[in-house]
Design a protein around this motif. Sequence first.
Motif, PDB file in Angstrom:
ATOM      1  N   TYR A  81       0.836  -1.205   0.000  1.00  0.00           N
ATOM      2  CA  TYR A  81       0.000   0.000   0.000  1.00  0.00           C
ATOM      3  C   TYR A  81       0.868   1.251   0.000  1.00  0.00           C
ATOM      4  O   TYR A  81       2.012   1.233   0.461  1.00  0.00           O
ATOM      5  CB  TYR A  81      -0.934  -0.021   1.214  1.00  0.00           C
ATOM      6  CG  TYR A  81      -1.838  -1.244   1.197  1.00  0.00           C
ATOM      7  CD1 TYR A  81      -1.586  -2.320   2.053  1.00  0.00           C
ATOM      8  CD2 TYR A  81      -2.881  -1.343   0.279  1.00  0.00           C
ATOM      9  CE1 TYR A  81      -2.371  -3.463   2.003  1.00  0.00           C
ATOM     10  CE2 TYR A  81      -3.675  -2.486   0.225  1.00  0.00           C
ATOM     11  CZ  TYR A  81      -3.423  -3.545   1.083  1.00  0.00           C
ATOM     12  OH  TYR A  81      -4.192  -4.674   1.015  1.00  0.00           O
ATOM     13  N   GLU A  82       0.281   2.342  -0.477  1.00  0.00           N
ATOM     14  CA  GLU A  82       0.952   3.638  -0.636  1.00  0.00           C
ATOM     15  C   GLU A  82       1.830   3.978   0.573  1.00  0.00           C
ATOM     16  O   GLU A  82       3.005   4.286   0.457  1.00  0.00           O
ATOM     17  CB  GLU A  82      -0.136   4.723  -0.812  1.00  0.00           C
ATOM     18  CG  GLU A  82       0.398   6.130  -1.059  1.00  0.00           C
ATOM     19  CD  GLU A  82       0.606   6.407  -2.539  1.00  0.00           C
ATOM     20  OE1 GLU A  82       0.084   5.629  -3.339  1.00  0.00           O
ATOM     21  OE2 GLU A  82       1.323   7.363  -2.874  1.00  0.00           O
ATOM     22  N   ASP A  83       1.276   3.884   1.774  1.00  0.00           N
ATOM     23  CA  ASP A  83       2.023   4.375   2.939  1.00  0.00           C
ATOM     24  C   ASP A  83       2.898   3.303   3.585  1.00  0.00           C
ATOM     25  O   ASP A  83       3.546   3.566   4.592  1.00  0.00           O
ATOM     26  CB  ASP A  83       1.042   4.946   3.973  1.00  0.00           C
ATOM     27  CG  ASP A  83       0.300   6.165   3.410  1.00  0.00           C
ATOM     28  OD1 ASP A  83      -0.721   6.568   3.984  1.00  0.00           O
ATOM     29  OD2 ASP A  83       0.759   6.660   2.363  1.00  0.00           O
ATOM     30  N   ASP A  84       2.872   2.085   3.020  1.00  0.00           N
ATOM     31  CA  ASP A  84       3.709   1.034   3.611  1.00  0.00           C
ATOM     32  C   ASP A  84       5.186   1.347   3.383  1.00  0.00           C
ATOM     33  O   ASP A  84       5.543   2.029   2.423  1.00  0.00           O
ATOM     34  CB  ASP A  84       3.401  -0.326   2.940  1.00  0.00           C
ATOM     35  CG  ASP A  84       2.039  -0.865   3.358  1.00  0.00           C
ATOM     36  OD1 ASP A  84       1.471  -0.323   4.322  1.00  0.00           O
ATOM     37  OD2 ASP A  84       1.554  -1.804   2.696  1.00  0.00           O
ATOM     38  N   SER A  85       6.015   0.795   4.257  1.00  0.00           N
ATOM     39  CA  SER A  85       7.461   0.928   4.000  1.00  0.00           C
ATOM     40  C   SER A  85       7.798  -0.022   2.835  1.00  0.00           C
ATOM     41  O   SER A  85       7.036  -0.948   2.549  1.00  0.00           O
ATOM     42  CB  SER A  85       8.250   0.544   5.252  1.00  0.00           C
ATOM     43  OG  SER A  85       7.810  -0.720   5.703  1.00  0.00           O
ATOM     44  N   PRO A  86       8.921   0.227   2.153  1.00  0.00           N
ATOM     45  CA  PRO A  86       9.252  -0.613   0.996  1.00  0.00           C
ATOM     46  C   PRO A  86       9.375  -2.074   1.399  1.00  0.00           C
ATOM     47  O   PRO A  86       9.769  -2.396   2.521  1.00  0.00           O
ATOM     48  CB  PRO A  86      10.606  -0.072   0.535  1.00  0.00           C
ATOM     49  CG  PRO A  86      10.709   1.291   1.117  1.00  0.00           C
ATOM     50  CD  PRO A  86       9.942   1.250   2.399  1.00  0.00           C
ATOM     51  N   GLU A  87       9.050  -2.952   0.437  1.00  0.00           N
ATOM     52  CA  GLU A  87       9.208  -4.396   0.686  1.00  0.00           C
ATOM     53  C   GLU A  87      10.707  -4.739   0.694  1.00  0.00           C
ATOM     54  O   GLU A  87      11.167  -5.591   1.448  1.00  0.00           O
ATOM     55  CB  GLU A  87       8.482  -5.187  -0.403  1.00  0.00           C
ATOM     56  CG  GLU A  87       8.507  -6.678  -0.159  1.00  0.00           C
ATOM     57  CD  GLU A  87       7.587  -7.462  -1.083  1.00  0.00           C
ATOM     58  OE1 GLU A  87       6.944  -6.875  -1.983  1.00  0.00           O
ATOM     59  OE2 GLU A  87       7.524  -8.695  -0.894  1.00  0.00           O
TER      60      GLU A  87
END
Length: 186
Positions: A81-87
């Motif tokens: 999701y947009e606000d997630d930290s990068p995978e």
Amino acid sequence: MITMEDIVREGHPALRQKAEELSFPLSKEEVILAEEMLTFLRNSQDPEISEKYGLRAGVGLAAPQLAISKRMIALLIPGEYEDDSPELEQVMINPKIISHSVEGVCLKDGEGCLSVDREVPGFVVRHSRVTVSYQDTTGKTYKKRFKGYPAIVLQHEIDHLNGIMFYDYIDENEPFALDDDISVLG
Ligand SMILES: OCN(O)CCCc1ccccc1
Ligand code: NI
């Protein structure tokens, strides 16, 4: 800052060379290069900056794409999701696939490349899971397992260090031919 002008396109010899391992401690220039590669990926994924500088969005970049034949890659794979930290947000020095699954995977929509200014349709079959050893810019060594999209991107980048392009895997006669045991992602 790195822009599209710095990225060499197919036909440039650096894309077909085996890149050299880096030795530690890295030079100041090599540390700066690592940071600049990651910054390019962040910029390329930023709507305003990418628009302003005409950057193609990228989730990975390999030093040979900058005509620097060194075994250094940068990865920036966004979270779900947009606000997630990068995978995955990582510079890898001397990355090496030390083991991999038998199973294969490919992206439903095929692959592209910042060094390829054309569509090349077809399935690019890669290992579903890979165990990779690498070092960070301080020289610390890691051994990690990857699967799914990050595993695919990682293999695409490591291929650049060995002079391999994604379309080398596409069957020209049957670009979408698939063995039935290959899983399709995306
Ligand atoms: O080498 C990086 N690059 O050309 C950017 C695109 C990366 C990439 C795109 C699709 C599937 C795997 C990797
Ligand atoms: Ni590429």
